[in-house]
Design an enzyme around this catalytic site. Structure first.
Site, PDB file in Angstrom:
ATOM      1  N   THR A  11      -6.034   6.042  -8.401  1.00 36.45           N
ATOM      2  CA  THR A  11      -4.601   5.729  -8.543  1.00 36.45           C
ATOM      3  C   THR A  11      -4.352   4.221  -8.456  1.00 36.45           C
ATOM      4  OG1 THR A  11      -4.137   7.841  -7.488  1.00 36.45           O
ATOM      5  CG2 THR A  11      -2.317   6.288  -7.603  1.00 36.45           C
ATOM      6  N   GLY A 129       2.498  -0.707   1.147  1.00 35.48           N
ATOM      7  CA  GLY A 129       2.414  -0.627  -0.324  1.00 35.48           C
ATOM      8  C   GLY A 129       2.776  -1.960  -0.956  1.00 35.48           C
ATOM      9  N   GLU A 185      -2.420  10.765   1.110  1.00 39.86           N
ATOM     10  CA  GLU A 185      -3.863  10.508   1.183  1.00 39.86           C
ATOM     11  C   GLU A 185      -4.614  11.738   0.678  1.00 39.86           C
ATOM     12  OE1 GLU A 185      -5.131   7.432   2.339  1.00 39.86           O
ATOM     13  OE2 GLU A 185      -3.010   7.084   2.055  1.00 39.86           O
ATOM     14  N   ASP A 196      -2.690   7.347   9.282  1.00 42.32           N
ATOM     15  CA  ASP A 196      -2.491   6.263   8.309  1.00 42.32           C
ATOM     16  C   ASP A 196      -1.564   5.186   8.907  1.00 42.32           C
ATOM     17  OD1 ASP A 196      -2.500   5.303   5.370  1.00 42.32           O
ATOM     18  OD2 ASP A 196      -0.367   5.535   5.798  1.00 42.32           O
ATOM     19  N   LYS A 200      -2.221   1.116   9.980  1.00 43.27           N
ATOM     20  CA  LYS A 200      -1.345   0.041   9.503  1.00 43.27           C
ATOM     21  C   LYS A 200      -0.742  -0.750  10.668  1.00 43.27           C
ATOM     22  CE  LYS A 200      -0.308   2.446   5.174  1.00 43.27           C
ATOM     23  NZ  LYS A 200       0.562   3.459   4.566  1.00 43.27           N
TER      24      LYS A 200
HETATM   25  N1  HSE Z   1      -0.484   7.775   2.030  1.00 42.86           N
HETATM   26  C1  HSE Z   1       0.084   6.485   2.186  1.00 42.86           C
HETATM   27  C2  HSE Z   1       1.573   6.637   2.423  1.00 42.86           C
HETATM   28  C3  HSE Z   1      -0.189   5.670   0.965  1.00 42.86           C
HETATM   29  O1  HSE Z   1       2.081   7.743   2.218  1.00 42.86           O
HETATM   30  O2  HSE Z   1       2.221   5.686   2.841  1.00 42.86           O
HETATM   31  C4  HSE Z   1       0.117   4.205   1.112  1.00 42.86           C
HETATM   32  O3  HSE Z   1      -0.685   3.591   2.084  1.00 42.86           O
END
Ligand code: HSE
Length: 406
Positions: A11, A129, A185, A196, A200
């Site tokens: 992606t 992002g 993910e 996740d 971050k």
């Molecule tokens: N799975 C992650 C989200 C993708 O939903 O934010 C971006 O890091």
């Protein structure tokens, strides 16, 4: 002409190629030289793809090619991605990545390796992002002592919570939608269990502290225990439920945690809905600032990777400073953190037990037309004190308690 290679044509990797192609003129102008994707590394072949002829399966082809100066690592994971990144940086090739797992696990080491070999390891796309947040923390806010970084850092869970709140949508159906849109993910547990967001906030709080915040030591709770009824109480109180990732300086220690929170309508993160992410930053001179945008998805994330490629192209042979020491930051134990809590109990038995356990300082919350249960908001308590009192409710408790972020 600067030649680049893309590692992983999924992606984000295919998005990187698309951004460079679609915005070619502007990207080349800003990079100072034309960029060309010379190689794409993937296990698969893409015979129908216009870039199919650039696909290679052997990383050493890229490593040995002296023309290739910049790599985009969009493979994910900490296995091959780690090895390839180390080898590329050791060969003086800059690496731009969206791989939050790798940055959280090996950030300081890879930044040091880049510095030693006069190249760069950049990771704007690893958090939020397409939102610029690494660059503000690293360059723009360098005059600030950063005191707090609080974010909605996972698009998938924010999408799920927003749909549950505003449309009464079913959890499983919304998760499936998020997967189809390319937000989630590969293993959605990484999103919904908070892992996740944990990676971050480890990255952001490391940049805040200038020292390494070990993601494995961050208290992390996901959204799987949240029930539709919790949103009824949130609405009744004029609040919303968000999965927040917090990084705060508290004297000589750093607090980092991920958890669902009830937040009120005045909170700057209250209006952040759907796949959008936002990061609220408090500095000691600037005060509050906020960064908002699409936190997941192909093109927003790819745009952030390409912005790093442009930065690397402008700094060939020069090191862009990044303050993230390998030395561990001292984390504040979660038990000592103070806040208010919300919890639900069965009517009757639960009301008595709540008063026995918590005394008189509770605020009652009742839902119109519901006489089987009720909720309470506690005064400010430490996590440890709250947990000990809450345990005394036993079977009289309903659902799971929620933290409150005033
Ligand atoms: N799975 C992650 C989200 C993708 O939903 O934010 C971006 O890091």
């Amino acid at each position: 002409m600067i030649k680049i290679a893309v590692l992983g044509y999924g992606t984000v990797g295919s998005g990187v190629v698309e951004v460079i192609e679609k915005n070619k003129e502007m990207v080349n102008k800003k990079a100072g030289e034309p960029l060309e994707v010379k190689y794409i590394l993937d296990l698969r072949d893409f015979p129908e793809d216009p870039y199919g002829d650039r696909v290679v399966h052997d990383f050493s082809v890229i490593l040995k090619d002296e023309e290739v100066k910049i790599l985009c690592e969009t493979m994910g994971g900490v296995g091959a991605a780690y090895e390839f990144t180390r080898q590329a940086l050791s060969a003086g090739k800059s690496v731009c990545t969206s791989n939050k797992e790798l940055v959280a696990a090996h950030g300081p080491e890879l930044i040091r390796l880049a510095k030693e070999h006069c190249c760069n390891y950049l990771f704007e796309a690893s958090v939020g992002g397409g939102i610029p947040i690494i660059r503000p923390l690293n360059y723009s806010l360098t005059a600030e002592c950063i005191q707090e970084v609080t974010g909605i850092l996972n698009g998938t869970t924010n999408y799920i919570l927003s749909k549950m709140e505003h449309e009464g949508a079913d959890y499983a159906a919304v998760l499936k939608e998020a997967q189809e849109k390319g937000y989630a993910e590969r293993d959605p547990a990484a999103d919904v269990e908070g892992h996740d967001a944990c990676r971050k906030i480890a990255i952001l709080s490391s940049l805040m502290a200038g020292r390494n915040v070990d993601y494995r030591k961050i208290y992390t709770e996901g959204i799987t225990a949240i029930e539709p009824r919790d949103f009824d109480y949130a609405k009744q109180m004029g609040m919303s439920i968000k999965l927040l990732a917090l990084g705060r300086e508290t004297g000589d220690k750093t607090l980092a945690m991920v958890s669902p929170f009830l937040i009120d309508a005045q909170h700057p993160l209250h209006m952040v809905n759907g796949v959008f992410n936002a990061v609220f930053v408090r500095g000691n001179m600037l005060g509050d600032s906020m960064y908002y945008g699409r936190g997941a998805g192909k093109l927003p994330t790819a745009s952030a990777v390409v912005s790093d490629v442009i930065d690397c192209a402008r700094h060939i042979g020069k090191v862009i400073m990044c303050f993230w020491d390998a030395q561990e930051a001292q984390l504040l134990p979660i038990d000592q953190v103070e806040r208010r809590f919300f919890f639900r109990v069965k009517a009757g038995e639960g009301e008595e037990k709540a008063k026995e356990a918590f005394g008189e300082g509770l605020e009652e919350v009742r839902l119109p037309g519901v006489d089987t249960e009720l909720g309470y908001v506690t005064p400010v308590l430490t996590e440890k004190d709250f947990a000990q009192r809450y345990e005394k409710l036993g079977q009289a408790a309903v659902g799971k308690r929620l933290r409150m972020e005033a």
